[in-house]
Design a protein around this motif. Structure first.
Motif, PDB file in Angstrom:
ATOM      1  N   LYS A  35       0.860  -1.188   0.000  1.00 26.94           N
ATOM      2  CA  LYS A  35       0.000   0.000   0.000  1.00 26.94           C
ATOM      3  C   LYS A  35       0.891   1.230   0.000  1.00 26.94           C
ATOM      4  O   LYS A  35       1.663   1.438   0.932  1.00 26.94           O
ATOM      5  CB  LYS A  35      -0.909   0.023   1.224  1.00 26.94           C
ATOM      6  N   ILE A  36       0.758   2.028  -1.019  1.00 31.24           N
ATOM      7  CA  ILE A  36       1.546   3.247  -1.108  1.00 31.24           C
ATOM      8  C   ILE A  36       0.800   4.341  -0.358  1.00 31.24           C
ATOM      9  O   ILE A  36      -0.366   4.608  -0.636  1.00 31.24           O
ATOM     10  CB  ILE A  36       1.781   3.649  -2.574  1.00 31.24           C
ATOM     11  N   PHE A  37       1.482   4.956   0.611  1.00 31.09           N
ATOM     12  CA  PHE A  37       0.852   6.016   1.384  1.00 31.09           C
ATOM     13  C   PHE A  37       1.896   6.982   1.903  1.00 31.09           C
ATOM     14  O   PHE A  37       3.086   6.676   1.951  1.00 31.09           O
ATOM     15  CB  PHE A  37       0.040   5.445   2.557  1.00 31.09           C
ATOM     16  N   THR A  38       1.420   8.147   2.297  1.00 32.15           N
ATOM     17  CA  THR A  38       2.223   9.106   3.037  1.00 32.15           C
ATOM     18  C   THR A  38       1.363   9.599   4.187  1.00 32.15           C
ATOM     19  O   THR A  38       0.212   9.975   3.984  1.00 32.15           O
ATOM     20  CB  THR A  38       2.636  10.317   2.168  1.00 32.15           C
ATOM     21  N   ALA A  39       1.916   9.567   5.377  1.00 35.83           N
ATOM     22  CA  ALA A  39       1.264  10.153   6.539  1.00 35.83           C
ATOM     23  C   ALA A  39       2.016  11.437   6.865  1.00 35.83           C
ATOM     24  O   ALA A  39       3.241  11.433   6.985  1.00 35.83           O
ATOM     25  CB  ALA A  39       1.300   9.193   7.717  1.00 35.83           C
ATOM     26  N   ILE A  77      -3.534   7.882   1.023  1.00 36.03           N
ATOM     27  CA  ILE A  77      -3.348   6.524   0.499  1.00 36.03           C
ATOM     28  C   ILE A  77      -3.790   6.475  -0.958  1.00 36.03           C
ATOM     29  O   ILE A  77      -4.844   6.982  -1.316  1.00 36.03           O
ATOM     30  CB  ILE A  77      -4.180   5.498   1.303  1.00 36.03           C
ATOM     31  N   ASN A  78      -2.966   5.807  -1.785  1.00 36.45           N
ATOM     32  CA  ASN A  78      -3.370   5.555  -3.164  1.00 36.45           C
ATOM     33  C   ASN A  78      -4.426   4.457  -3.153  1.00 36.45           C
ATOM     34  O   ASN A  78      -4.243   3.426  -2.507  1.00 36.45           O
ATOM     35  CB  ASN A  78      -2.196   5.041  -4.002  1.00 36.45           C
ATOM     36  N   THR A  88       4.700  -1.532   8.913  1.00 36.20           N
ATOM     37  CA  THR A  88       6.045  -1.024   8.667  1.00 36.20           C
ATOM     38  C   THR A  88       5.982   0.165   7.712  1.00 36.20           C
ATOM     39  O   THR A  88       5.153   0.207   6.788  1.00 36.20           O
ATOM     40  CB  THR A  88       6.971  -2.097   8.061  1.00 36.20           C
ATOM     41  N   TRP A  89       6.864   1.123   7.947  1.00 33.63           N
ATOM     42  CA  TRP A  89       6.971   2.315   7.121  1.00 33.63           C
ATOM     43  C   TRP A  89       8.279   3.018   7.430  1.00 33.63           C
ATOM     44  O   TRP A  89       8.921   2.729   8.432  1.00 33.63           O
ATOM     45  CB  TRP A  89       5.790   3.264   7.346  1.00 33.63           C
ATOM     46  N   LYS A  90       8.645   3.922   6.573  1.00 33.36           N
ATOM     47  CA  LYS A  90       9.811   4.783   6.821  1.00 33.36           C
ATOM     48  C   LYS A  90       9.322   5.995   7.601  1.00 33.36           C
ATOM     49  O   LYS A  90       8.288   6.564   7.281  1.00 33.36           O
ATOM     50  CB  LYS A  90      10.426   5.266   5.511  1.00 33.36           C
ATOM     51  N   ASP A  91      10.088   6.396   8.598  1.00 34.73           N
ATOM     52  CA  ASP A  91       9.770   7.576   9.406  1.00 34.73           C
ATOM     53  C   ASP A  91      10.821   8.634   9.074  1.00 34.73           C
ATOM     54  O   ASP A  91      12.007   8.450   9.357  1.00 34.73           O
ATOM     55  CB  ASP A  91       9.801   7.214  10.893  1.00 34.73           C
TER      56      ASP A  91
END
Length: 138
Positions: free
Chosen positions: A84-88, A99-100, A129-132
């Motif tokens: 899932k491609i997203f940016t928070a 979210i796309n 999991t995600w990059k912070d």
């Protein structure tokens, strides 16, 4: 839970109209809007009552302006690039999750009062999991 639905041209138009530099490069192309995309974005945003057009003057709905403005005020980004491609976008006043929608060309924008609620939503979507990324002060 409220989700605001946008296309890429609509988000680019709103960010341009509000002078917000906040769209993450992993989700958006760096191409400028074509004249046709610009016109389509104005038409669809107007239909959604996200903007008002009178003569050549465009006014952005105050609620939408608040949400889009928050993208540019983020101090941190949480980035997901796998299934899932997203940016928070984590800011002081509000956190936003973009979210796309993999079944269409749309983006879903979810506002949250604070980061904890946003993370709960990610966990509900089975995202753990995600990059912070911490953004530097300007």
């Amino acid at each position: 839970m409220i989700a605001y639905i946008f296309t890429e041209p609509e988000l680019k138009f709103l960010c341009g109209a509000l002078n917000v530099r906040g769209l993450a490069k992993h989700q958006f192309s760096e191409n400028s809007l074509t004249d046709a995309e610009y016109k389509q974005a104005v038409d669809t945003l107007s239909e959604k009552d996200f903007i008002a057009v009178q003569s050549d003057k465009i006014t952005v709905n105050s609620g939408i302006a608040l949400l889009i403005g928050a993208l540019g005020k983020a101090k941190r980004l949480l980035i997901g690039e796998n299934e899932k491609i997203f940016t928070a976008y984590i800011a002081d006043e509000i956190s936003m999750l973009l979210i796309n929608d993999k079944n269409s060309v749309n983006y879903m924008l979810y506002p949250f009062e604070h980061e904890e609620k946003l993370v709960e939503r990610l966990h509900e979507e089975n995202i753990f999991t995600w990059k912070d990324i911490r953004l530097e002060e300007k």
